[in-house]
Design an enzyme around this catalytic site. Structure first.
Site, PDB file in Angstrom:
ATOM      1  CD  GLU A 112      -6.651  19.472  -0.079  1.00  0.00           C
ATOM      2  OE1 GLU A 112      -6.480  19.680  -1.294  1.00  0.00           O
ATOM      3  OE2 GLU A 112      -6.452  20.334   0.814  1.00  0.00           O
ATOM      4  CG  ASP A 171      -4.458   1.358   5.065  1.00  0.00           C
ATOM      5  OD1 ASP A 171      -4.866   1.240   6.240  1.00  0.00           O
ATOM      6  OD2 ASP A 171      -4.731   2.333   4.342  1.00  0.00           O
ATOM      7  CG  HIS A 214      -6.469   6.066   4.792  1.00  0.00           C
ATOM      8  ND1 HIS A 214      -6.805   5.671   3.518  1.00  0.00           N
ATOM      9  CD2 HIS A 214      -7.652   6.262   5.456  1.00  0.00           C
ATOM     10  CE1 HIS A 214      -8.126   5.635   3.405  1.00  0.00           C
ATOM     11  NE2 HIS A 214      -8.658   5.999   4.572  1.00  0.00           N
ATOM     12  CD  GLU A 261      -1.972   6.228   2.959  1.00  0.00           C
ATOM     13  OE1 GLU A 261      -2.598   7.193   2.448  1.00  0.00           O
ATOM     14  OE2 GLU A 261      -2.523   5.155   3.255  1.00  0.00           O
ATOM     15  CG  ASP A 282      -1.934   1.152   1.142  1.00  0.00           C
ATOM     16  OD1 ASP A 282      -2.752   1.156   0.203  1.00  0.00           O
ATOM     17  OD2 ASP A 282      -1.886   2.055   1.997  1.00  0.00           O
TER      18      ASP A 282
END
Length: 223
Positions: free
Chosen positions: A52, A154, A149, A9, A7
């Site tokens: 955000e 994850d 997250h 980010e 995973d």
């Protein structure tokens, strides 16, 4: 069989408009089961992380400021995954970023086999939510720590989801003997009451009939 649950980010949704990877998490799987062998990398994206996006993964500009850039961790990442298949949820997103970053520093695109658990989940449960949180709820996997997250978190959750999508944990059929280190196979856990073997008494008439039969046999092998 070795596979890698993976995973990432990122700072946003599109590497072609300037977004970058900020975290990579990899968990080794052997025969679909996660091991303790992991690769976890934080990466300085060399750009501002939007507010955000920070609200999604919590990785602030201050935290990432002293982390290595992608080119400094690329070798460690590539050596860890090797040529193993990559298990990714929504693989198109992560592969788009990874291949962009690799090509940007002179590497070729990854040629590993890709297993997309999002596609598997949609095929197995058509019409049902197929995001990671929904699949954790479906399979009873504890994701209470997933307030934000995180690539490694994850990847660990994904490895558990993937195991369930593959059929779940299978019962153990091998047990190590404590005394002689030999493997004993157990095919049933049902306990049954012991019964004494039945005894059949031979009558005198049966014995006499058997004796007469033997007398008729010539050149027997027991003589």
């Amino acid at each position: 069989m070795r596979e890698i649950a993976l995973d990432t980010e990122t700072t946003g949704f599109d590497p072609f408009t300037g977004d970058k990877i900020v975290e990579i998490g990899c968990v080794e799987l052997i025969n679909h089961v996660p091991t303790e062998n992991v690769c976890h990398l934080y990466i300085n994206p060399e750009r501002e992380v939007p507010e955000e996006t920070i609200r999604i993964h919590g990785l602030t500009n201050e935290f990432l400021a002293d982390k290595p850039i992608f080119s400094q961790v690329s070798k460690e990442f590539i050596e860890f995954i090797g040529d193993s298949p990559l298990v990714i949820h929504n693989a198109e997103f992560d592969m788009k970023f990874l291949n962009y970053e690799l090509e940007n520093i002179g590497y070729k695109k990854l040629e590993n086999k890709i297993v997309d658990t999002l596609l598997i989940a949609r095929q197995k449960f058509p019409g049902s939510p197929a995001n990671l949180d929904a699949l954790c709820r479906r399979f009873g996997i504890d994701n209470s720590n997933r307030v934000l997250h995180g690539a490694l978190l994850d990847a660990r959750l994904l490895s558990e989801v993937y195991l369930e999508l593959c059929g779940g944990k299978q019962p153990e059929f091998l047990k190590e003997s404590e005394n002689n280190n030999k493997k004993t196979f157990f095919t049933s856990s049902v306990k049954r009451d012991f019964k004494e073997p039945r005894r059949f008494e031979i009558s005198s008439e049966e014995l006499e009939a058997h004796k007469k039969m033997l007398e008729k046999i010539k050149d027997s092998i027991w003589d």
